[in-house]
Design a protein around this motif. Structure first.
Motif, PDB file in Angstrom:
ATOM      1  N   MET A 105       0.843  -1.203   0.000  1.00 14.52           N
ATOM      2  CA  MET A 105       0.000   0.000   0.000  1.00 14.52           C
ATOM      3  C   MET A 105       0.879   1.255   0.000  1.00 14.52           C
ATOM      4  SD  MET A 105      -3.252  -0.707  -0.073  1.00 14.52           S
ATOM      5  CE  MET A 105      -2.659  -1.672  -1.452  1.00 14.52           C
ATOM      6  N   PRO A 106       0.290   2.384  -0.462  1.00  9.98           N
ATOM      7  CA  PRO A 106       1.054   3.636  -0.477  1.00  9.98           C
ATOM      8  C   PRO A 106       1.547   3.980   0.936  1.00  9.98           C
ATOM      9  CG  PRO A 106      -1.058   3.905  -1.601  1.00  9.98           C
ATOM     10  CD  PRO A 106      -1.083   2.553  -0.952  1.00  9.98           C
ATOM     11  N   ALA A 107       2.738   4.543   1.015  1.00  9.24           N
ATOM     12  CA  ALA A 107       3.290   4.956   2.309  1.00  9.24           C
ATOM     13  C   ALA A 107       2.757   6.338   2.666  1.00  9.24           C
ATOM     14  CB  ALA A 107       4.814   4.996   2.229  1.00  9.24           C
ATOM     15  N   PRO A 108       2.443   6.562   3.948  1.00 10.31           N
ATOM     16  CA  PRO A 108       1.973   7.900   4.337  1.00 10.31           C
ATOM     17  C   PRO A 108       3.073   8.947   4.151  1.00 10.31           C
ATOM     18  CG  PRO A 108       2.179   6.437   6.260  1.00 10.31           C
ATOM     19  CD  PRO A 108       2.479   5.612   5.057  1.00 10.31           C
ATOM     20  N   VAL A 109       2.694  10.089   3.564  1.00  6.21           N
ATOM     21  CA  VAL A 109       3.634  11.209   3.406  1.00  6.21           C
ATOM     22  C   VAL A 109       3.573  12.048   4.682  1.00  6.21           C
ATOM     23  CG1 VAL A 109       4.114  13.336   2.140  1.00  6.21           C
ATOM     24  CG2 VAL A 109       3.396  11.272   0.907  1.00  6.21           C
ATOM     25  N   ASP A 140       4.226  15.500   6.642  1.00  2.00           N
ATOM     26  CA  ASP A 140       4.454  16.921   6.361  1.00  2.00           C
ATOM     27  C   ASP A 140       4.526  17.703   7.677  1.00  2.00           C
ATOM     28  OD1 ASP A 140       1.811  17.450   7.178  1.00  2.00           O
ATOM     29  OD2 ASP A 140       1.044  17.321   5.132  1.00  2.00           O
ATOM     30  N   THR A 148       1.841  17.022  10.203  1.00  2.00           N
ATOM     31  CA  THR A 148       1.642  15.671  10.735  1.00  2.00           C
ATOM     32  C   THR A 148       2.906  15.061  11.340  1.00  2.00           C
ATOM     33  OG1 THR A 148       2.100  14.657   8.567  1.00  2.00           O
ATOM     34  CG2 THR A 148      -0.192  15.242   9.037  1.00  2.00           C
ATOM     35  N   PHE A 167       2.780  13.648  14.893  1.00  2.00           N
ATOM     36  CA  PHE A 167       2.012  12.412  14.976  1.00  2.00           C
ATOM     37  C   PHE A 167       2.848  11.215  14.538  1.00  2.00           C
ATOM     38  CE2 PHE A 167      -0.513   9.148  12.875  1.00  2.00           C
ATOM     39  CZ  PHE A 167      -1.232   8.689  13.974  1.00  2.00           C
ATOM     40  N   TRP A 168       3.514  11.339  13.386  1.00  2.00           N
ATOM     41  CA  TRP A 168       4.281  10.201  12.872  1.00  2.00           C
ATOM     42  C   TRP A 168       5.521   9.944  13.717  1.00  2.00           C
ATOM     43  CZ3 TRP A 168       1.735   6.928  10.188  1.00  2.00           C
ATOM     44  CH2 TRP A 168       0.702   7.355   9.350  1.00  2.00           C
ATOM     45  N   ILE A 202       3.565   1.550  11.757  1.00  2.00           N
ATOM     46  CA  ILE A 202       2.202   1.979  11.439  1.00  2.00           C
ATOM     47  C   ILE A 202       1.280   1.449  12.530  1.00  2.00           C
ATOM     48  CG2 ILE A 202       1.456   0.019  10.005  1.00  2.00           C
ATOM     49  CD1 ILE A 202       0.657   2.539   8.020  1.00  2.00           C
ATOM     50  N   ALA A 239      -0.184   4.256  -6.559  1.00  2.82           N
ATOM     51  CA  ALA A 239       0.759   5.244  -6.043  1.00  2.82           C
ATOM     52  C   ALA A 239       1.636   4.614  -4.968  1.00  2.82           C
ATOM     53  CB  ALA A 239      -0.019   6.416  -5.462  1.00  2.82           C
ATOM     54  N   THR A 240       2.853   5.107  -4.825  1.00  2.47           N
ATOM     55  CA  THR A 240       3.746   4.575  -3.797  1.00  2.47           C
ATOM     56  C   THR A 240       3.614   5.362  -2.495  1.00  2.47           C
ATOM     57  OG1 THR A 240       5.505   5.964  -4.652  1.00  2.47           O
ATOM     58  CG2 THR A 240       5.454   3.692  -5.432  1.00  2.47           C
ATOM     59  N   SER A 241       3.000   6.550  -2.582  1.00  2.00           N
ATOM     60  CA  SER A 241       2.842   7.319  -1.353  1.00  2.00           C
ATOM     61  C   SER A 241       1.500   8.048  -1.373  1.00  2.00           C
ATOM     62  CB  SER A 241       3.987   8.327  -1.202  1.00  2.00           C
ATOM     63  OG  SER A 241       3.939   9.254  -2.262  1.00  2.00           O
ATOM     64  N   ALA A 242       1.049   8.451  -0.184  1.00  2.00           N
ATOM     65  CA  ALA A 242      -0.227   9.144  -0.042  1.00  2.00           C
ATOM     66  C   ALA A 242      -0.040  10.311   0.905  1.00  2.00           C
ATOM     67  CB  ALA A 242      -1.272   8.176   0.507  1.00  2.00           C
ATOM     68  N   GLY A 243      -0.385  11.521   0.454  1.00  2.95           N
ATOM     69  CA  GLY A 243      -0.218  12.713   1.275  1.00  2.95           C
ATOM     70  C   GLY A 243      -1.543  13.304   1.707  1.00  2.95           C
ATOM     71  N   ALA A 276      -3.047  10.167   3.547  1.00  2.00           N
ATOM     72  CA  ALA A 276      -2.040   9.510   4.389  1.00  2.00           C
ATOM     73  C   ALA A 276      -2.691   8.764   5.541  1.00  2.00           C
ATOM     74  CB  ALA A 276      -1.052  10.536   4.920  1.00  2.00           C
ATOM     75  N   PHE A 277      -3.954   9.120   5.831  1.00  5.30           N
ATOM     76  CA  PHE A 277      -4.662   8.490   6.946  1.00  5.30           C
ATOM     77  C   PHE A 277      -5.747   7.533   6.463  1.00  5.30           C
ATOM     78  CE2 PHE A 277      -2.597  12.308   8.275  1.00  5.30           C
ATOM     79  CZ  PHE A 277      -1.919  11.876   9.416  1.00  5.30           C
ATOM     80  N   ASN A 336      -5.292   5.672   2.723  1.00  2.69           N
ATOM     81  CA  ASN A 336      -4.790   4.746   1.697  1.00  2.69           C
ATOM     82  C   ASN A 336      -3.898   3.618   2.215  1.00  2.69           C
ATOM     83  OD1 ASN A 336      -6.154   6.525   0.113  1.00  2.69           O
ATOM     84  ND2 ASN A 336      -4.512   6.872  -1.361  1.00  2.69           N
ATOM     85  N   PRO A 337      -3.011   3.896   3.197  1.00  2.00           N
ATOM     86  CA  PRO A 337      -2.131   2.805   3.638  1.00  2.00           C
ATOM     87  C   PRO A 337      -2.902   1.599   4.198  1.00  2.00           C
ATOM     88  CG  PRO A 337      -1.260   4.915   4.347  1.00  2.00           C
ATOM     89  CD  PRO A 337      -2.639   5.174   3.823  1.00  2.00           C
ATOM     90  N   TRP A 338      -4.162   1.786   4.551  1.00  2.00           N
ATOM     91  CA  TRP A 338      -4.967   0.695   5.114  1.00  2.00           C
ATOM     92  C   TRP A 338      -5.920   0.101   4.078  1.00  2.00           C
ATOM     93  CZ3 TRP A 338      -3.485   5.160   7.412  1.00  2.00           C
ATOM     94  CH2 TRP A 338      -2.639   5.022   8.518  1.00  2.00           C
TER      95      TRP A 338
END
Lengths: 133, 380
Positions: A5-9, A11, A14, A17-18, A128, B124-128, B132-133, B135-137
């Motif tokens: 799955m896409p990795a959270p970006v 910023d 955030t 939090f991360w 995660i 996509a390889t990333s989600a902004g 970000a809260f 897509n990874p799930w």
């Protein structure tokens, strides 16, 4: 933990939090002025518009608000991982956080049931958060 | 000041709807716009206003390059997604009432089945941002999001999958009578219940189809419309709405209760009409539960009773409150809700393939979970 799955970006809004997740803490943003919790993390309180944020450790357990069992893979990485459950979990401050139910074995889920926060490692080594019964 | 009855729909047009148009989206847009202008008895030289969906790949400059539009002056665009179908009409009516334009074209063109499919996740390889809260799930597609609304409606009000099925059966029945529709084979409640789960509680037959095609609508002043080729359809009211957290929609405070109640109040107030005056409703039906929730939001039944309301054929074209007499996104075509306005127009001209007797007031409304928009149309 879903693979591929896409990795959270991360910023500026955030990062705290991360950083918390990296040390296995769920630091939920709350407004310093009025105390309202908000999700997802963002730059301003949508109740009183203060930009002052306090990051509160949320340990749970939370309560199940909604759940969706995805059976149809819409991404090649998910073909071997369906079915998976996406849950919305509500905490005492009314904030609802989304994650996967990692130990679902096909049993019926019930509105309001308790769920616990767990931390797992992604393929890239970053942490995660997720939920278990 | 009000928009009430200041503007009218003078022309509608669409391409064939298909799984693979074999044409560019630009070609589809041009075909639909020319068809709508021809329906009104106008040409591109008469057009001085243009409203597009912000998600459309065709921009104003492309159309001026290929259709001429030598007199084009006023341009606008609107989001988000499926609310555009009604929002573009609201923008056009406002431009006409405000004197910014005299003949406005609204359009939507997309190769959504043969091109980028909304039902398939972007790899996509990333989600902004908010993604970000989510897509990874594995919350990647519209069905994944909107299923949470369906779940809460079921939890709080006891709404059932069979009631979602009642909606699917009605929409497919209407499509079976519409030669333009992509899905014409009637289905039964049992077919709905036997259709595979996509994102539980949403089954395959709760989801709209994916389509290639385009659709266009010509809006002009109520006065000018009188002199044109078709019976005019008046825009009695138009409204748009948002509510909070229109982006990360599953994080809204209340997923079971509709956000579009403000839009409903605004459109009825502007038109001086209420739900009791409406003869047919075109509802943005990306997923069947949203027909139920929209019926509640727009005041056709109390919140929580939409599931029971759709039972027993009530929303069929020969029922008490006909809904989506063209078959909707579910069975006619998914052109982002603009065909709903086309069908509302047909009903008021008396040319629907599932014509409602003496239709004089038709509501077209969209989306109770993201942004919302609605238009109330009346027989000119």
């Amino acid at each position: 933990m879903l693979r591929g799955m896409p990795a959270p970006v991360v910023d500026f809004d955030t990062q705290p939090f991360w950083d918390g997740v990296a040390s296995e803490k769920l630091l939920v943003p709350h407004c310093k002025a009025c105390g309202t919790g908000r999700w997802p993390p963002g730059p301003v309180c949508d109740k009183c518009w203060s930009t002052e944020t306090e990051w509160k450790n949320t340990v749970g357990p939370g309560r199940l608000y909604s759940w969706v069992v995805t059976t149809h893979a819409t991404h090649p990485a998910l073909t071997s991982q369906v079915p998976y459950v996406v849950v919305l979990v509500e905490f005492d401050d009314k904030v609802r956080i989304l994650g996967n139910l990692v130990n679902w074995d096909g049993e019926t889920l019930v509105d309001g049931q308790e769920l616990h926060v767990v931390f797992e490692e992604r393929e890239d080594g970053t942490k995660i958060y997720n939920f278990r019964t | 000041m009000t928009l009430r009855n200041r503007a009218a729909i003078a022309g509608v047009g669409q391409t064939l709807y298909s799984k693979n148009s074999g044409k560019t989206e630009l070609r589809l847009a041009c075909e639909a716009i020319l068809a709508a202008l021809s329906d009104a008895g106008l040409t591109p030289d008469d057009v001085d206003g243009l409203v597009r969906f912000d998600m459309d790949n065709i921009d104003d400059t492309a159309l001026t390059s290929h259709l001429g539009f030598r007199n084009l002056g006023w341009m606008s665009q609107t989001g988000y997604g499926g609310t555009g179908g009604n929002a573009v009409i609201a923008h056009a009516a406002a431009a006409i009432a405000g004197g910014l334009a005299k003949v406005v074209v609204c359009f939507r063109a997309l190769n959504e089945r043969s091109g980028v499919r909304y039902g398939q996740a972007k790899q996509a390889t990333s989600a902004g941002g908010v993604l970000a809260f989510q897509n990874p799930w594995g919350m990647l597609t519209p069905a994944h999001k909107f299923a949470h609304f369906a779940r809460r409606h079921m939890v709080e009000f006891g709404t059932t999958s069979r009631q979602f099925g009642e909606v699917a059966v009605a929409l497919r029945r209407h499509a079976s009578r519409n030669p333009l529709a992509m899905m014409q084979k009637p289905i039964s409640l049992e077919d709905h219940q036997a259709s595979r789960m996509i994102a539980d509680p949403l089954r395959l037959f709760d989801c709209c189809i994916e389509s290639d095609g385009a659709c266009a609508i010509v809006v002009t002043s109520a006065e000018h419309a009188k002199d044109l080729k078709q019976p005019r359809v008046l825009i009695a009211g138009a409204a748009q709405g948002s509510g909070s957290r229109a982006q990360g929609i599953v994080f809204r405070d209340d997923l079971a209760r509709p956000e579009s109640t403000h839009t409903a109040a605004d459109v009825y107030r502007m038109a001086g009409l209420g739900p009791q005056d409406v003869d047919a409703v075109m509802i943005y039906d990306h997923f069947t539960p949203f027909v139920i929730m929209s019926l509640e939001a727009y005041g056709f039944c109390p919140v929580g009773e939409g599931g029971r309301f759709v039972e027993g054929g009530r929303i069929h074209f020969d029922g008490e409150l006909p809904v989506n007499t063209h078959g909707g996104n579910h069975s006619e075509a998914y052109i982002h809700g603009l065909p709903h306005v086309v069908e509302a127009t047909r009903q008021l001209r008396g040319t629907s393939t599932s014509q409602v007797n003496n239709a004089e007031v038709v509501l077209s409304c969209s989306s109770v979970a993201q942004l919302s928009a609605a238009v109330l149309l009346t027989k000119g």
